[in-house]
Design a protein around this motif. Sequence first.
Motif, mmCIF file in Angstrom:
data_model
loop_
_atom_site.group_PDB
_atom_site.id
_atom_site.type_symbol
_atom_site.label_atom_id
_atom_site.label_comp_id
_atom_site.label_asym_id
_atom_site.label_seq_id
_atom_site.Cartn_x
_atom_site.Cartn_y
_atom_site.Cartn_z
ATOM 1 N N SER A 88 0.812 -1.220 -0.072
ATOM 2 C CA SER A 88 -0.086 0.047 0.183
ATOM 3 C C SER A 88 0.711 1.231 0.110
ATOM 4 N N THR A 89 1.821 1.082 0.697
ATOM 5 C CA THR A 89 2.920 2.397 0.820
ATOM 6 C C THR A 89 3.514 2.670 -0.457
ATOM 7 N N ILE A 90 4.042 1.593 -1.200
ATOM 8 C CA ILE A 90 4.619 1.774 -2.583
ATOM 9 C C ILE A 90 3.617 2.336 -3.689
ATOM 10 N N LEU A 91 2.515 1.679 -3.547
ATOM 11 C CA LEU A 91 1.328 2.131 -4.464
ATOM 12 C C LEU A 91 0.948 3.483 -4.134
ATOM 13 N N CYS A 92 0.770 3.819 -3.128
ATOM 14 C CA CYS A 92 0.174 5.228 -2.689
ATOM 15 C C CYS A 92 1.152 6.177 -3.173
ATOM 16 N N LEU A 93 2.390 6.236 -2.756
ATOM 17 C CA LEU A 93 3.381 7.043 -3.231
ATOM 18 C C LEU A 93 3.609 7.117 -4.809
ATOM 19 N N LEU A 94 3.530 5.999 -5.314
ATOM 20 C CA LEU A 94 3.810 6.202 -6.996
ATOM 21 C C LEU A 94 2.523 6.817 -7.306
ATOM 22 N N LEU A 95 1.397 6.457 -7.182
ATOM 23 C CA LEU A 95 0.155 6.660 -7.742
ATOM 24 C C LEU A 95 -0.136 8.264 -7.291
ATOM 25 N N SER A 96 0.013 8.560 -6.264
ATOM 26 C CA SER A 96 -0.251 9.868 -5.501
ATOM 27 C C SER A 96 0.590 10.753 -6.216
ATOM 28 N N CYS A 97 2.018 10.339 -6.210
ATOM 29 C CA CYS A 97 2.833 11.350 -6.872
ATOM 30 C C CYS A 97 2.582 11.664 -8.397
ATOM 31 N N MET A 98 2.217 10.708 -8.991
ATOM 32 C CA MET A 98 2.142 11.027 -10.472
ATOM 33 C C MET A 98 0.756 11.936 -10.645
ATOM 34 N N VAL A 99 -0.271 11.709 -9.686
ATOM 35 C CA VAL A 99 -1.261 12.738 -9.764
ATOM 36 C C VAL A 99 -1.051 14.001 -9.099
ATOM 37 N N GLY A 100 -0.249 14.247 -8.072
ATOM 38 C CA GLY A 100 0.192 15.537 -7.790
ATOM 39 C C GLY A 100 1.330 16.166 -8.710
ATOM 40 N N TYR A 101 2.008 15.335 -9.495
ATOM 41 C CA TYR A 101 2.863 15.858 -10.483
ATOM 42 C C TYR A 101 2.167 16.256 -11.553
ATOM 43 N N GLY A 102 1.132 15.578 -12.075
ATOM 44 C CA GLY A 102 0.391 16.013 -13.077
ATOM 45 C C GLY A 102 -0.482 17.548 -12.838
ATOM 46 N N PRO A 199 13.275 13.649 -1.433
ATOM 47 C CA PRO A 199 12.744 14.128 0.102
ATOM 48 C C PRO A 199 11.379 13.975 0.315
ATOM 49 N N ALA A 200 10.650 14.324 -0.670
ATOM 50 C CA ALA A 200 9.121 14.299 -0.472
ATOM 51 C C ALA A 200 8.589 12.552 -0.540
ATOM 52 N N PHE A 201 9.411 11.691 -1.103
ATOM 53 C CA PHE A 201 9.121 10.288 -1.074
ATOM 54 C C PHE A 201 9.527 9.881 0.388
ATOM 55 N N SER A 202 10.427 10.515 0.892
ATOM 56 C CA SER A 202 10.877 9.895 2.178
ATOM 57 C C SER A 202 9.987 10.287 3.193
ATOM 58 N N SER A 203 9.513 11.398 3.316
ATOM 59 C CA SER A 203 8.691 12.019 4.202
ATOM 60 C C SER A 203 7.098 11.360 4.153
ATOM 61 N N MET A 204 6.808 11.156 2.969
ATOM 62 C CA MET A 204 5.531 10.553 2.697
ATOM 63 C C MET A 204 5.681 8.813 3.032
ATOM 64 N N ALA A 205 6.716 8.563 2.723
ATOM 65 C CA ALA A 205 7.004 7.016 3.130
ATOM 66 C C ALA A 205 6.746 6.673 4.528
ATOM 67 N N ILE A 206 7.633 7.540 5.459
ATOM 68 C CA ILE A 206 7.291 7.597 6.862
ATOM 69 C C ILE A 206 5.845 7.499 7.144
ATOM 70 N N LEU A 207 5.089 8.723 6.710
ATOM 71 C CA LEU A 207 3.701 8.864 7.078
ATOM 72 C C LEU A 207 2.784 7.683 6.716
ATOM 73 N N GLN A 208 2.943 7.343 5.524
ATOM 74 C CA GLN A 208 1.988 6.472 4.887
ATOM 75 C C GLN A 208 2.042 5.227 5.473
ATOM 76 N N ALA A 209 3.546 4.664 5.573
ATOM 77 C CA ALA A 209 3.778 3.234 6.333
ATOM 78 C C ALA A 209 3.241 3.407 7.771
ATOM 79 N N VAL A 263 11.730 1.967 9.321
ATOM 80 C CA VAL A 263 11.400 2.913 8.347
ATOM 81 C C VAL A 263 11.871 4.302 8.799
ATOM 82 N N PHE A 264 11.722 4.809 9.856
ATOM 83 C CA PHE A 264 12.069 6.052 10.224
ATOM 84 C C PHE A 264 13.547 6.233 10.227
#
Length: 282
Positions: A88-102, A199-209, A263-264
């Motif tokens: 869930s963390t990997i998919l959430c980071l990837l898909l949310s990043c693509m939406v936010g980037y777009g 850095p954004a991926f690292s921050s969100m990885a901690i919070l989402q995990a 993770v932290f």
Amino acid sequence: MQTKQRKRWKISTVILLILFIVISIFALFPLVAITLASFKPSKEILRFGLNLSLQPEVLSFDNYAFIFSGASEYFIWYKNSILITIISTILCLLLSCMVGYGLAVYDFKFKNLIFGMVLVVMMVPVEIIMLPLYKLTMNLGLMDTLIGAFLPFIVAPIPIFFFRQYAAGLPRDLLDAARVDGSTELGIFFKVMMPLMAPAFSSMAILQALASWNNFLWPLIVLKSSDKLTLPIGLSTLLTPYGNNYDVLIAGSVLAIIPILIVFIFFQRYFIEGMTAGGVKG
């Protein structure tokens, strides 16, 4: 003047250091107390509660021995939680990043409307949409499956907002340069922009995990079989009207801290940078 400023700076530094030490002690107290309680029998915990007292005569590894003996399904729950958290963390980071980037980089029709909808969803409590999510999961035949426990949350509004803010501050010249070199839009995203967003991926990885690991309500609704339960739900089953296994519950909770702590430690290097940049850019 410089001497006085240096003295004031040193005094303020010492005061801040003492303040942070005191705050750290208060923050670490629950962790130390629960770790000590994991070595005590249930009757001692019920009598004296969580405390920092060391009583060698009552301390033992019996609680951990019970967990590792396989008498309970603890490690099955542990495995389920790890699988759900990682996927869930990997998919959430990837898909949310693509939406936010777009939303940050491209101009298209209804862009602001979509971003406004993301902001609205951020303000809606999850409990309000539990019933439609339950019906949707049931119609998809995903009840009592690990996929159903994380699928509705693999695209989340908060990560979308965060990545959108972060991507808005990235230099657009890199996009133009990559396009001149003949790179595709997906190539630009994966090869140029994603490394800059570490850095954004690292921050969100901690919070989402952390959110996925501690998620209790939705898996409780979806999962029914004992071998499909996640760790928070499995640990809650140790407390029943017929017996409260607080000793095993606390020992299991101590072991449950380890993955999030790893993770932290792994991502904390970029955590502050990512949170700061994501909050002010754009």
